[in-house]
Design a protein around this motif. Structure first.
Motif, PDB file in Angstrom:
ATOM      1  N   ARG A 100      48.479  68.695  29.965  1.00 24.73           N
ATOM      2  CA  ARG A 100      48.531  67.269  29.633  1.00 24.73           C
ATOM      3  C   ARG A 100      48.662  67.091  28.110  1.00 24.73           C
ATOM      4  N   GLU A 101      47.955  67.969  27.378  1.00 22.92           N
ATOM      5  CA  GLU A 101      48.017  67.894  25.906  1.00 22.92           C
ATOM      6  C   GLU A 101      49.433  68.206  25.408  1.00 22.92           C
ATOM      7  N   ASP A 102      50.086  69.176  26.066  1.00 25.96           N
ATOM      8  CA  ASP A 102      51.472  69.490  25.689  1.00 25.96           C
ATOM      9  C   ASP A 102      52.354  68.260  25.889  1.00 25.96           C
ATOM     10  N   LEU A 103      52.199  67.639  27.065  1.00 28.21           N
ATOM     11  CA  LEU A 103      53.041  66.477  27.376  1.00 28.21           C
ATOM     12  C   LEU A 103      52.740  65.327  26.422  1.00 28.21           C
ATOM     13  N   ALA A 104      51.454  65.148  26.110  1.00 24.31           N
ATOM     14  CA  ALA A 104      51.082  64.071  25.182  1.00 24.31           C
ATOM     15  C   ALA A 104      51.672  64.342  23.796  1.00 24.31           C
ATOM     16  N   ALA A 105      51.671  65.609  23.394  1.00 26.38           N
ATOM     17  CA  ALA A 105      52.236  65.959  22.080  1.00 26.38           C
ATOM     18  C   ALA A 105      53.738  65.688  22.077  1.00 26.38           C
ATOM     19  N   ALA A 106      54.402  66.013  23.185  1.00 26.60           N
ATOM     20  CA  ALA A 106      55.851  65.771  23.276  1.00 26.60           C
ATOM     21  C   ALA A 106      56.141  64.279  23.182  1.00 26.60           C
ATOM     22  N   TRP A 107      55.348  63.487  23.892  1.00 25.11           N
ATOM     23  CA  TRP A 107      55.543  62.034  23.865  1.00 25.11           C
ATOM     24  C   TRP A 107      55.264  61.475  22.464  1.00 25.11           C
ATOM     25  N   ALA A 108      54.172  61.908  21.868  1.00 27.13           N
ATOM     26  CA  ALA A 108      53.801  61.387  20.543  1.00 27.13           C
ATOM     27  C   ALA A 108      54.871  61.731  19.506  1.00 27.13           C
ATOM     28  N   ALA A 109      55.445  62.904  19.643  1.00 29.62           N
ATOM     29  CA  ALA A 109      56.430  63.336  18.644  1.00 29.62           C
ATOM     30  C   ALA A 109      57.807  62.720  18.882  1.00 29.62           C
ATOM     31  N   GLY A 110      58.062  62.299  20.128  1.00 31.41           N
ATOM     32  CA  GLY A 110      59.375  61.719  20.431  1.00 31.41           C
ATOM     33  C   GLY A 110      60.462  62.755  20.628  1.00 31.41           C
ATOM     34  N   VAL A 111      60.095  63.930  21.134  1.00 28.50           N
ATOM     35  CA  VAL A 111      61.088  64.976  21.383  1.00 28.50           C
ATOM     36  C   VAL A 111      61.644  64.829  22.806  1.00 28.50           C
ATOM     37  N   THR A 112      62.598  65.660  23.160  1.00 24.59           N
ATOM     38  CA  THR A 112      63.115  65.678  24.534  1.00 24.59           C
ATOM     39  C   THR A 112      62.295  66.685  25.337  1.00 24.59           C
ATOM     40  N   LEU A 113      61.838  66.250  26.497  1.00 25.16           N
ATOM     41  CA  LEU A 113      61.018  67.120  27.338  1.00 25.16           C
ATOM     42  C   LEU A 113      61.895  67.788  28.390  1.00 25.16           C
ATOM     43  N   VAL A 114      61.717  69.079  28.569  1.00 26.29           N
ATOM     44  CA  VAL A 114      62.442  69.774  29.639  1.00 26.29           C
ATOM     45  C   VAL A 114      61.438  70.034  30.763  1.00 26.29           C
ATOM     46  N   VAL A 115      61.556  69.243  31.810  1.00 24.11           N
ATOM     47  CA  VAL A 115      60.586  69.297  32.914  1.00 24.11           C
ATOM     48  C   VAL A 115      60.796  70.585  33.714  1.00 24.11           C
ATOM     49  N   ASP A 116      59.692  71.283  33.967  1.00 29.49           N
ATOM     50  CA  ASP A 116      59.783  72.556  34.695  1.00 29.49           C
ATOM     51  C   ASP A 116      58.596  72.682  35.646  1.00 29.49           C
ATOM     52  N   GLY A 117      58.499  71.767  36.603  1.00 34.87           N
ATOM     53  CA  GLY A 117      57.393  71.804  37.572  1.00 34.87           C
ATOM     54  C   GLY A 117      57.128  70.400  38.068  1.00 34.87           C
ATOM     55  N   PHE A 118      56.918  70.273  39.404  1.00 33.66           N
ATOM     56  CA  PHE A 118      56.726  68.932  39.976  1.00 33.66           C
ATOM     57  C   PHE A 118      55.466  68.245  39.452  1.00 33.66           C
ATOM     58  N   GLN A 119      54.457  69.054  39.083  1.00 28.67           N
ATOM     59  CA  GLN A 119      53.202  68.460  38.615  1.00 28.67           C
ATOM     60  C   GLN A 119      53.392  67.643  37.346  1.00 28.67           C
ATOM     61  N   GLU A 120      54.452  67.960  36.607  1.00 26.74           N
ATOM     62  CA  GLU A 120      54.679  67.225  35.359  1.00 26.74           C
ATOM     63  C   GLU A 120      54.983  65.752  35.626  1.00 26.74           C
ATOM     64  N   PHE A 121      55.660  65.463  36.749  1.00 25.09           N
ATOM     65  CA  PHE A 121      56.027  64.070  37.032  1.00 25.09           C
ATOM     66  C   PHE A 121      54.770  63.210  37.146  1.00 25.09           C
ATOM     67  N   GLU A 122      53.760  63.777  37.806  1.00 27.38           N
ATOM     68  CA  GLU A 122      52.505  63.049  37.992  1.00 27.38           C
ATOM     69  C   GLU A 122      51.816  62.830  36.643  1.00 27.38           C
ATOM     70  N   MET A 123      51.687  63.931  35.897  1.00 24.50           N
ATOM     71  CA  MET A 123      50.977  63.839  34.608  1.00 24.50           C
ATOM     72  C   MET A 123      51.681  62.881  33.655  1.00 24.50           C
ATOM     73  N   LEU A 124      53.014  62.845  33.746  1.00 25.90           N
ATOM     74  CA  LEU A 124      53.766  62.000  32.801  1.00 25.90           C
ATOM     75  C   LEU A 124      53.482  60.516  33.023  1.00 25.90           C
ATOM     76  N   ARG A 125      53.104  60.151  34.269  1.00 24.62           N
ATOM     77  CA  ARG A 125      52.758  58.749  34.530  1.00 24.62           C
ATOM     78  C   ARG A 125      51.516  58.352  33.744  1.00 24.62           C
ATOM     79  N   GLU A 126      50.651  59.349  33.477  1.00 19.93           N
ATOM     80  CA  GLU A 126      49.436  59.049  32.720  1.00 19.93           C
ATOM     81  C   GLU A 126      49.664  59.157  31.218  1.00 19.93           C
TER      82      GLU A 126
END
Ligand SMILES: Cc1ncc(COP(=O)(O)O)c(C=O)c1O
Length: 429
Positions: free
Chosen positions: A111-137
């Motif tokens: 979750r921290e990785d995803l939050a860092a990606a969002w905060a930085a404004g980079v492009t995320l390369v999704v590699d796992g279905f669980q990411e879709f759920e976490m990204l909603r949060e």
């Protein structure tokens, strides 16, 4: 290219890189030492970019080797970056890489990785279905994070199984063959916090036969055609990953960066034309083939052990702690004596270059052919710029080496040698 582009034998008969006498550099900064030739990094980066032209983008894969000054050179050459953790992302941002040129990959992002990606404004390369759920949060309602989906095209390149990633049995990517890739794209398109801008892949590393890359491209384009027909989705970008092999020994003859990019471009253009598809931007992300040939490891010989009729060992002051590759995947290296780099055949002896770590497997080069070595001699290992320091450890309580960058006769320290004090920073006494 086994040696950096600026390599030559200097006036004293010693190895010279970036206009610097390597023996003098070793005296000034100590050993073990990693020396990066700035000109080689720039030359390779330019070759990748020139071959790519307007067809897409070249990213450097930070995992091969990253330090602020190295990344600055990469950024100055107009490359983007692929990172695989919040740590690499932070390093990229602190090194001045613009966020819009950074892609965040990883098969098990927290979750921290995803939050860092969002905060930085980079492009995320999704590699796992669980990411879709976490990204909603992680991503606020009403906002969207630029994203790609990582595909596993199901090809098996001619490389060591530990560094092959694109086959069906891999922890990386959504498999095209199993239908997971299609499902992932559907979920990404339906996701209210994501903007799906492309598809991504990477089939493995140290690949010499480019047919695997062309085959992967064809498999991906079949999927792209299906997605366009069924879902009306056409990716704006298609990532072909890195993976181009490099020469570690005189016998290795890998394709050039130009051949790598040209093969991919041809596979993309031809494949799109065949299928009547709009041509997406091509993205490549070399790591090894940019950093590897630019870096050289320098060691000082210590103990020499001769076992008559069996083997002679010359032990150096580094080893598996700064270069795990020979132990991890049986990687082979060339060893060169710094003050006698081009010896006559009759002066060669067979010697095994061992490290100083407490493991029998801590051998850097088995049966090297070198002029006679004695304690205090300097030995260089070329093509040590990628996945050596990046995987370095403090095994056996040994500090990691210093790194210098050489250019135009000047050697500048870009990472200081670790001290014993550094080793204890996170210990609780
Ligand atoms: C997703 C991805 N991209 C790029 C790279 C860089 O590969 P290479 O160093 O072989 O060019 C890697 C390395 O493993 C990777 O996993």
């Amino acid at each position: 290219m086994l040696l950096p582009v600026t390599y030559r034998v200097g006036a004293g008969g010693r190895m010279e890189v970036g206009g610097c006498d390597l023996a003098a550099v070793a005296r000034e900064f100590g050993t073990p030492l990693y020396v990066y030739d700035e000109e080689t990094v720039r030359t390779l980066a330019r070759e990748f970019r020139a071959a790519m032209g307007e067809a897409g983008h070249v990213l450097y894969s930070a995992k091969a080797f990253a330090s602020p000054q190295f990344l600055r050179v990469v950024a100055e050459e107009g490359l983007g970056l692929d990172v695989v953790s919040a740590g690499e992302l932070e390093l990229a941002l602190r090194s001045g890489l613009p966020a819009e040129r950074v892609y965040f990959l990883g098969n098990n992002k927290s979750r921290e990785d995803l939050a860092a990606a969002w905060a930085a404004g980079v492009t995320l390369v999704v590699d796992g279905f669980q990411e879709f759920e976490m990204l909603r949060e992680v991503v606020p309602a009403g906002r969207r994070l630029r994203a790609e989906v990582r595909l596993s095209p199901g090809v098996r390149p001619d490389t060591h199984e530990y560094i092959a990633t694109g086959q069906l049995d891999s922890k990386f990517g959504f498999s095209i063959e199993s239908g997971a890739a299609r499902q992932a794209v559907e979920q990404a398109l339906a996701h209210d916090r994501l903007e799906l801008v492309g598809l991504h892949s990477h089939i493995g590393s140290q690949i010499f036969d480019l047919r695997a890359h062309a085959a992967a491209m064809a498999i991906m384009l079949d999927l792209v055609a299906e997605l366009r027909r069924d879902l009306g989705f056409s990716p704006g970008r298609l990532g072909a990953g890195g993976g181009l092999g490099i020469a570690y020994t005189q016998d290795d003859d890998p394709p050039t960066p130009r051949e790598f990019v040209t093969t991919l471009r041809a596979a993309l253009y031809g494949g799109c034309a065949e299928r009547g598809l709009p041509v997406p931007e091509l993205v490549v992300e070399p790591g090894r083939s940019l950093a590897g040939p630019a870096g050289m490891a320098l060691y000082t010989v210590g103990a020499i052990k001769e076992i008559p009729g069996v083997r002679t060992y010359a032990a150096v002051d580094g080893g598996m702690g700064d270069n795990i590759r020979p132990k991890l995947y049986g990687a082979r290296y060339e060893a060169i004596k710094v003050d006698d780099p081009e010896p006559a055949e009759r002066d060669l002896h067979t010697v095994t270059i061992a490290g100083k770590y407490c493991e029998s497997a801590d051998i850097l080069v088995s049966d090297a052919r070198l002029p006679e070595l004695k304690t205090g001699d300097l030995v260089a290992l070329p093509a040590a710029g990628a996945y050596c320091l990046a995987m370095a450890s403090n095994y056996n309580g040994m500090p990691r080496p210093a790194v210098v960058m050489v250019r135009d006769g000047r050697a500048r320290l870009i990472r200081r040698r670790e001290t014993l004090e550094d080793l204890f920073q996170s210990e609780v006494f």
